[in-house]
Motif scaffolding. Sequence first.
Motif, PDB file in Angstrom:
ATOM      1  N   PHE A  97      20.958  85.674   8.443  1.00  0.00           N
ATOM      2  CA  PHE A  97      21.248  84.510   9.261  1.00  0.00           C
ATOM      3  C   PHE A  97      22.173  83.510   8.566  1.00  0.00           C
ATOM      4  N   ASP A  98      22.296  83.582   7.243  1.00  0.00           N
ATOM      5  CA  ASP A  98      23.160  82.648   6.528  1.00  0.00           C
ATOM      6  C   ASP A  98      24.592  83.142   6.430  1.00  0.00           C
ATOM      7  N   ARG A  99      24.879  84.330   6.975  1.00  0.00           N
ATOM      8  CA  ARG A  99      26.237  84.888   6.964  1.00  0.00           C
ATOM      9  C   ARG A  99      26.859  84.797   8.355  1.00  0.00           C
ATOM     10  N   VAL A 100      28.176  84.671   8.407  1.00  0.00           N
ATOM     11  CA  VAL A 100      28.842  84.552   9.702  1.00  0.00           C
ATOM     12  C   VAL A 100      28.774  85.882  10.453  1.00  0.00           C
ATOM     13  N   PRO A 101      28.736  85.841  11.779  1.00  0.00           N
ATOM     14  CA  PRO A 101      28.738  87.076  12.559  1.00  0.00           C
ATOM     15  C   PRO A 101      30.139  87.569  12.902  1.00  0.00           C
ATOM     16  N   GLY A 102      31.159  86.746  12.627  1.00  0.00           N
ATOM     17  CA  GLY A 102      32.526  87.111  12.995  1.00  0.00           C
ATOM     18  C   GLY A 102      32.836  86.709  14.422  1.00  0.00           C
ATOM     19  N   GLY A 103      34.114  86.438  14.676  1.00  0.00           N
ATOM     20  CA  GLY A 103      34.502  86.002  16.002  1.00  0.00           C
ATOM     21  C   GLY A 103      35.872  86.543  16.391  1.00  0.00           C
ATOM     22  N   SER A 104      36.274  86.327  17.617  1.00  0.00           N
ATOM     23  CA  SER A 104      35.598  85.471  18.581  1.00  0.00           C
ATOM     24  C   SER A 104      34.656  86.217  19.530  1.00  0.00           C
TER      25      SER A 104
ATOM     26  N   PRO B 268      34.103  90.869  13.862  1.00  0.00           N
ATOM     27  CA  PRO B 268      32.657  90.924  14.098  1.00  0.00           C
ATOM     28  C   PRO B 268      32.073  92.322  13.947  1.00  0.00           C
ATOM     29  N   ALA B 269      32.871  93.366  14.183  1.00  0.00           N
ATOM     30  CA  ALA B 269      32.380  94.724  13.948  1.00  0.00           C
ATOM     31  C   ALA B 269      32.056  94.919  12.472  1.00  0.00           C
ATOM     32  N   HIS B 270      32.937  94.433  11.603  1.00  0.00           N
ATOM     33  CA  HIS B 270      32.697  94.479  10.157  1.00  0.00           C
ATOM     34  C   HIS B 270      31.443  93.694   9.795  1.00  0.00           C
ATOM     35  N   CYS B 271      31.355  92.462  10.271  1.00  0.00           N
ATOM     36  CA  CYS B 271      30.258  91.581   9.888  1.00  0.00           C
ATOM     37  C   CYS B 271      28.907  92.061  10.400  1.00  0.00           C
ATOM     38  N   CYS B 272      28.899  92.763  11.543  1.00  0.00           N
ATOM     39  CA  CYS B 272      27.634  93.173  12.168  1.00  0.00           C
ATOM     40  C   CYS B 272      27.351  94.667  12.033  1.00  0.00           C
TER      41      CYS B 272
ATOM     42  N   LEU C 266      38.082  93.373   6.378  1.00  0.00           N
ATOM     43  CA  LEU C 266      38.152  92.074   5.707  1.00  0.00           C
ATOM     44  C   LEU C 266      38.414  92.306   4.222  1.00  0.00           C
ATOM     45  N   PRO C 267      39.230  91.464   3.595  1.00  0.00           N
ATOM     46  CA  PRO C 267      39.448  91.607   2.155  1.00  0.00           C
ATOM     47  C   PRO C 267      38.333  90.987   1.327  1.00  0.00           C
ATOM     48  N   ILE C 268      37.402  90.331   1.984  1.00  0.00           N
ATOM     49  CA  ILE C 268      36.333  89.601   1.306  1.00  0.00           C
ATOM     50  C   ILE C 268      34.982  90.017   1.864  1.00  0.00           C
ATOM     51  N   ARG C 269      33.914  89.686   1.131  1.00  0.00           N
ATOM     52  CA  ARG C 269      32.579  89.890   1.657  1.00  0.00           C
ATOM     53  C   ARG C 269      32.349  88.940   2.827  1.00  0.00           C
ATOM     54  N   THR C 270      31.480  89.323   3.730  1.00  0.00           N
ATOM     55  CA  THR C 270      31.167  88.455   4.860  1.00  0.00           C
ATOM     56  C   THR C 270      30.712  87.096   4.333  1.00  0.00           C
ATOM     57  N   PRO C 271      31.418  86.019   4.689  1.00  0.00           N
ATOM     58  CA  PRO C 271      31.127  84.706   4.097  1.00  0.00           C
ATOM     59  C   PRO C 271      29.818  84.105   4.584  1.00  0.00           C
ATOM     60  N   ARG C 272      29.316  83.178   3.786  1.00  0.00           N
ATOM     61  CA  ARG C 272      28.211  82.342   4.241  1.00  0.00           C
ATOM     62  C   ARG C 272      28.736  81.361   5.275  1.00  0.00           C
ATOM     63  N   VAL C 273      27.862  80.946   6.167  1.00  0.00           N
ATOM     64  CA  VAL C 273      28.252  80.048   7.250  1.00  0.00           C
ATOM     65  C   VAL C 273      28.852  78.759   6.690  1.00  0.00           C
ATOM     66  N   ASN C 274      28.264  78.219   5.639  1.00  0.00           N
ATOM     67  CA  ASN C 274      28.751  76.931   5.138  1.00  0.00           C
ATOM     68  C   ASN C 274      30.135  77.018   4.506  1.00  0.00           C
TER      69      ASN C 274
END
Length: 439
Positions: free
Chosen positions: A130-137, A165-169, A343-351
């Motif tokens: 829950f602390d990681r972004v889900p990706g958008g839009s 969002p496919a990557h993040c989820c 993504l070139p980075i790990r899924t970021p934290r929301v903050n």
Amino acid sequence: MTSVAPSIARLPDWSSLSGLGRTAALEQCRRRLAHIGRMLHAVEHIYPAEAARQGPLSGLPYVAKDMFATGQSRPSWGCSTPQAPALPRASVIDRLDQAGASLIGAATMTELAYEPSGIGRRGALNPWRFDRVPGGSSTGSAILVASGCCFAALGSDTGGSVRMPAHCCGVAALKPGYGKIPLDGTMRLAPSLDTFGIFARSAADLALLWPVISGEPLAASEKFPRAVVLRDAFDSSDAEIAAIVRGAIGVLDDGSMTIVEQSGFPEEADRHVLTVMQAEASREHRQRIDDPDIGVTLRKRLSKGLSISDQDLTSALAARDALRDQFILSCLGEDGVAVLPVLPIRTPRVNEVDPASQHFNPRVLYALSRFTRFVNYLGLPALAVPAGFDSGGMPVGLQLIGRPGSEALLLEIAVQLQQRTDWHGRVPSAIASEIADEP
């Protein structure tokens, strides 16, 4: 690098079910949509059950991003109030309905489809953490597929909005080539870049859906293409991400595909796509710049786009054909498919991507679409598919980019990858208890 396996529980593919199994799956998706989908803030509307229709996709439960005219609710376009004018139902919805698929709801999205992180007014949650972004839009679409609330979901992709969002989820997503699927009955963001997109738990399910959506039959390739690894993209990625995606490429290196490496990331195309996106989005939604119901960050982004002159926009668009031809000639050739991380980075934290947070880092927000947006500018088809998990238990995606008209080929490659791996279809860790406690 060894992938972390955060969950062993699995969600089935639609293509693996039949008969009563599909009937039960449809009802289960409806229950999950009302419970898990709501819990994750990924549902805008839940539609009433309709009589079953016969067809190749009979009973397949799917949702649509809340920018498609479904004929059952007025789309919000991710805003606090409905935004869409009275539009005829999107033709892609008609195609799926005629094939027997069941539209069970509308998925949440970020405002005006113009936020890559997935942070929106609904506060949608990544089902893995829950602390990681889900990706958008196309945020809710990916979340609902990943969470077992549906087997497929419609989205849109202007700069990576289905692939991120496919990557993040941890699901599969196909962005067809520009203009391949009509966008009637949908919101426009940047018309020169906007494309249709679709999510599923697996490439096999996408391959089941694609002939219905496109009207093109799938045919096995006589010869598999070269996989062209874009070395400069890997060199500019986080080391862990690069290693995980290289591991997935290694699965394909079994004699059926030739793996070659070369530099070729189209930097000039990447610069031009930002000009086109910002300029066209601001012109398309100029009337919303002063709308207090629209988020402050989005209004600033739209306002900034108005500073781009018509001449600069025209120049950026004029360079596209030559840059596309150059990329195809130098990287893809006659039989190549480009391979790089989503993504070139790990899924970021929301903050990290929330402008209201003291931890906000604009470079992280910019990096989210670094490897996806140039594909929209070039108008090429692309597919995102799970490639493993990082050390934090988050899914990582591999991206395939092909020549115009190669959607079926990209799906064929991804299907073969998933026949040899088990990264897809796992129950996301943050909702595993909800799934396990189901009656």
